[in-house]
Write an enzyme that holds these catalytic residues in place. Sequence first.
Site, PDB file in Angstrom:
ATOM      1  N   THR A 104       0.833  -1.210   0.000  1.00 55.24           N
ATOM      2  CA  THR A 104       0.000   0.000   0.000  1.00 55.24           C
ATOM      3  C   THR A 104       0.868   1.262   0.000  1.00 55.24           C
ATOM      4  O   THR A 104       0.717   2.140  -0.861  1.00 55.24           O
ATOM      5  CB  THR A 104      -0.912   0.008   1.256  1.00 55.24           C
ATOM      6  OG1 THR A 104      -1.709  -1.171   1.237  1.00 55.24           O
ATOM      7  CG2 THR A 104      -1.803   1.234   1.286  1.00 55.24           C
ATOM      8  N   LYS A 116       6.076   1.994  12.664  1.00 54.67           N
ATOM      9  CA  LYS A 116       5.946   2.425  14.082  1.00 54.67           C
ATOM     10  C   LYS A 116       6.133   1.278  15.053  1.00 54.67           C
ATOM     11  O   LYS A 116       6.599   1.485  16.177  1.00 54.67           O
ATOM     12  CB  LYS A 116       4.604   3.117  14.317  1.00 54.67           C
ATOM     13  CG  LYS A 116       3.385   2.295  13.938  1.00 54.67           C
ATOM     14  CD  LYS A 116       3.000   2.503  12.492  1.00 54.67           C
ATOM     15  CE  LYS A 116       1.925   1.559  12.069  1.00 54.67           C
ATOM     16  NZ  LYS A 116       1.233   1.976  10.874  1.00 54.67           N
ATOM     17  N   GLY A 135      -0.404   8.820   9.637  1.00 60.07           N
ATOM     18  CA  GLY A 135      -0.442   8.847   8.160  1.00 60.07           C
ATOM     19  C   GLY A 135       0.056  10.151   7.570  1.00 60.07           C
ATOM     20  O   GLY A 135       1.222  10.511   7.740  1.00 60.07           O
ATOM     21  N   LYS A 138       2.425   4.280  18.054  1.00 64.11           N
ATOM     22  CA  LYS A 138       2.541   5.674  17.593  1.00 64.11           C
ATOM     23  C   LYS A 138       2.699   6.618  18.778  1.00 64.11           C
ATOM     24  O   LYS A 138       3.478   7.580  18.728  1.00 64.11           O
ATOM     25  CB  LYS A 138       1.301   6.033  16.772  1.00 64.11           C
ATOM     26  CG  LYS A 138       1.236   5.273  15.449  1.00 64.11           C
ATOM     27  CD  LYS A 138      -0.139   5.336  14.812  1.00 64.11           C
ATOM     28  CE  LYS A 138      -0.163   4.630  13.471  1.00 64.11           C
ATOM     29  NZ  LYS A 138      -1.514   4.335  12.976  1.00 64.11           N
TER      30      LYS A 138
HETATM   31  P1  NAP Z   1       1.750  -4.021   2.795  1.00 66.56           P
HETATM   32  O1  NAP Z   1       0.734  -3.474   1.871  1.00 66.56           O
HETATM   33  O2  NAP Z   1       1.500  -5.317   3.444  1.00 66.56           O
HETATM   34  O3  NAP Z   1       3.141  -4.093   1.965  1.00 66.56           O
HETATM   35  C1  NAP Z   1       4.293  -4.645   2.519  1.00 66.56           C
HETATM   36  C2  NAP Z   1       5.343  -4.756   1.432  1.00 66.56           C
HETATM   37  O4  NAP Z   1       6.554  -5.195   2.018  1.00 66.56           O
HETATM   38  C3  NAP Z   1       5.002  -5.778   0.351  1.00 66.56           C
HETATM   39  O5  NAP Z   1       5.417  -5.297  -0.908  1.00 66.56           O
HETATM   40  C4  NAP Z   1       5.803  -7.008   0.747  1.00 66.56           C
HETATM   41  O6  NAP Z   1       6.198  -7.805  -0.344  1.00 66.56           O
HETATM   42  C5  NAP Z   1       7.009  -6.369   1.367  1.00 66.56           C
HETATM   43  N1  NAP Z   1       7.579  -7.232   2.414  1.00 66.56           N
HETATM   44  C6  NAP Z   1       7.034  -7.584   3.588  1.00 66.56           C
HETATM   45  N2  NAP Z   1       7.866  -8.376   4.297  1.00 66.56           N
HETATM   46  C7  NAP Z   1       8.965  -8.529   3.526  1.00 66.56           C
HETATM   47  C8  NAP Z   1      10.177  -9.236   3.708  1.00 66.56           C
HETATM   48  N3  NAP Z   1      10.410  -9.964   4.801  1.00 66.56           N
HETATM   49  N4  NAP Z   1      11.105  -9.165   2.726  1.00 66.56           N
HETATM   50  C9  NAP Z   1      10.879  -8.437   1.603  1.00 66.56           C
HETATM   51  N5  NAP Z   1       9.736  -7.731   1.392  1.00 66.56           N
HETATM   52  C10 NAP Z   1       8.798  -7.786   2.350  1.00 66.56           C
HETATM   53  O7  NAP Z   1       2.081  -2.982   3.953  1.00 66.56           O
HETATM   54  P2  NAP Z   1       1.769  -1.421   3.981  1.00 66.56           P
HETATM   55  O8  NAP Z   1       0.352  -1.205   4.381  1.00 66.56           O
HETATM   56  O9  NAP Z   1       2.280  -0.772   2.754  1.00 66.56           O
HETATM   57  O10 NAP Z   1       2.635  -0.979   5.258  1.00 66.56           O
HETATM   58  C11 NAP Z   1       4.024  -0.883   5.179  1.00 66.56           C
HETATM   59  C12 NAP Z   1       4.546  -0.201   6.430  1.00 66.56           C
HETATM   60  O11 NAP Z   1       3.984   1.094   6.551  1.00 66.56           O
HETATM   61  C13 NAP Z   1       4.189  -0.921   7.756  1.00 66.56           C
HETATM   62  O12 NAP Z   1       5.222  -0.702   8.666  1.00 66.56           O
HETATM   63  C14 NAP Z   1       2.932  -0.176   8.199  1.00 66.56           C
HETATM   64  O13 NAP Z   1       2.743  -0.253   9.590  1.00 66.56           O
HETATM   65  C15 NAP Z   1       3.283   1.223   7.775  1.00 66.56           C
HETATM   66  N6  NAP Z   1       2.157   2.112   7.529  1.00 66.56           N
HETATM   67  C16 NAP Z   1       1.112   1.708   6.763  1.00 66.56           C
HETATM   68  C17 NAP Z   1       0.088   2.602   6.500  1.00 66.56           C
HETATM   69  C18 NAP Z   1      -1.087   2.230   5.638  1.00 66.56           C
HETATM   70  O14 NAP Z   1      -1.998   3.047   5.490  1.00 66.56           O
HETATM   71  N7  NAP Z   1      -1.141   1.041   5.072  1.00 66.56           N
HETATM   72  C19 NAP Z   1       0.139   3.906   7.015  1.00 66.56           C
HETATM   73  C20 NAP Z   1       1.240   4.279   7.806  1.00 66.56           C
HETATM   74  C21 NAP Z   1       2.246   3.380   8.048  1.00 66.56           C
HETATM   75  P3  NAP Z   1       5.108  -8.576  -1.283  1.00 66.56           P
HETATM   76  O15 NAP Z   1       4.375  -7.481  -1.965  1.00 66.56           O
HETATM   77  O16 NAP Z   1       5.912  -9.422  -2.176  1.00 66.56           O
HETATM   78  O17 NAP Z   1       4.234  -9.338  -0.307  1.00 66.56           O
HETATM   79  N1  HSE Z   2      -3.026   0.463  10.222  1.00 68.11           N
HETATM   80  C1  HSE Z   2      -2.713   1.824  10.446  1.00 68.11           C
HETATM   81  C2  HSE Z   2      -3.986   2.589  10.701  1.00 68.11           C
HETATM   82  C3  HSE Z   2      -2.009   2.403   9.267  1.00 68.11           C
HETATM   83  O1  HSE Z   2      -5.070   2.067  10.419  1.00 68.11           O
HETATM   84  O2  HSE Z   2      -3.917   3.701  11.200  1.00 68.11           O
HETATM   85  C4  HSE Z   2      -1.525   3.814   9.505  1.00 68.11           C
HETATM   86  O3  HSE Z   2      -0.505   3.830  10.445  1.00 68.11           O
END
Ligand code: NAP
Ligand code: HSE
Length: 429
Positions: A13, A106, A135, A206
């Site tokens: 994402t 986080k 975010g 957070k």
């Molecule tokens: P996500 O959609 O699950 O994407 C994770 C990505 O990391 C995928 O591309 C995955 O590969 C790759 N990955 C995971 N483990 C791996 C490993 N061991 N080796 C190599 N690649 C790996 O996660 P996300 O929602 O983008 O979140 C990513 C980070 O941002 C997290 O720390 C989350 O807490 C933080 N975050 C997310 C949001 C949000 O709105 N989603 C907001 C703020 C912060 P594949 O694609 O091949 O599975």
């Molecule tokens: N899972 C987290 C949320 C992503 O819903 O706020 C943003 O940190």
Amino acid sequence: MDSIKLGLAGFGTVGSGLAKILDMNADRIADRLGRRIEVKSVLVRDTAKKRAFDLDPAITLTDDPSVLVNDPDIDIVVELMGGLDTARDLILDAFKAGKHVVTANKHLLAEHGLELFDAARENGVGLLFEASCAGGIPIVQTLKENLAGDEIIKMLGILNGTANYILSEMTTKQLDFQTALADAQDLGYAEADPTFDIEGFDTAHKLCVLIRMAYGMDYPLADIPIQGITSVTPMDIEFAREFGYRIKLLAHVMNVDGRLEAGVHPALVPYTYLLARVGGNYNAVRLEGNAVGPIMLHGQGAGDLPTGSAVLADVMNLARRLDSAPDNTGFCNKPLKQANILPPEQSESKYYFRFTVADRTGVMAAITQAMADHNISIAQAVQKGEAGAEGVPLVIISHETRRKDMEAMIEEIDAMDFTVEPCVKFRIL
Ligand code: NAP
Ligand code: HSE
């Protein structure tokens, strides 16, 4: 034009959100920096997976972290994988290779942030993490730079988009919990393990990060009392509405006579407050500085573009000073001191109590007597429903109450023979 090169770890994402913005706003970014930003390599788990956003064929797609770390062309490693071990190793290796790091992780920061700060300092590199909290809201930078001279008296936040989305959907559309959670997952808001969102852990991670930025102190995760939203039922939402409140998952930290008190819990927020109006995946942080007074920041707390925007802000911040190490902690990169913590049992709040009791003579009298015995003063009370085997809800709103008294009172009432289910309690703002 010369370019800054990124090694992007994670293309889910947030990673794809960042890539979209780099593409969409490329000229704007180049105007600001005088250089372009290019993704050179992307690390994923599964290189064969179909991606939501097509990568430029010139970008190396790999499942080997060393490709990013060992590439001398890469200036900044951007960690957007999530999880602990692989992410921690990658960041430490990137530091050793002299690379700056941006992360949105986080969980990792809350658990291993002090180690990462030390390692970044030792290697003279930057560790920035705006996207880790709330975010797209620029709260980390606000605390570190804009309010650097203020003493933060109090900070209240809705810091989890998923939990806020679920509570909003349950309140405004009467959606059930599981459906709302599934929607939040489809929209890319939830963590890989959504337990972190709904049980309040993500909010606590957070809060841990923000406390460091606000106070220059470490408030260990294990010392933060955490209550998630799984105990919030449609009945509680309706009772709260009748009393003039909305239920929100709040993080708080405040300075109580020189000691810090922090916690994460669902709370009844008066519906006239701005915090009560924060809906969907939006987050908000309300701060009180001793000079600036109250400030409220509001914006999308989760999702690809809002979070990608915060990641990009850090990348651009580092890009402006690639040859120097920034102040990662906002406190001269000095090792953080332990916070002087107010013991949780001494914290005070107004409370909402929902007792489920047999509908018979003397129950109300016994409950009010137990509350009086524990110094708990009642502000409002209401009982609803017909007598039945499953009991009736009896809701009581209290005045300010010490946590210690509240816990002793609940223990006593839960053990009484008319109690059908354990008491449900939430704080009131
Ligand atoms: P996500 O959609 O699950 O994407 C994770 C990505 O990391 C995928 O591309 C995955 O590969 C790759 N990955 C995971 N483990 C791996 C490993 N061991 N080796 C190599 N690649 C790996 O996660 P996300 O929602 O983008 O979140 C990513 C980070 O941002 C997290 O720390 C989350 O807490 C933080 N975050 C997310 C949001 C949000 O709105 N989603 C907001 C703020 C912060 P594949 O694609 O091949 O599975
Ligand atoms: N899972 C987290 C949320 C992503 O819903 O706020 C943003 O940190």
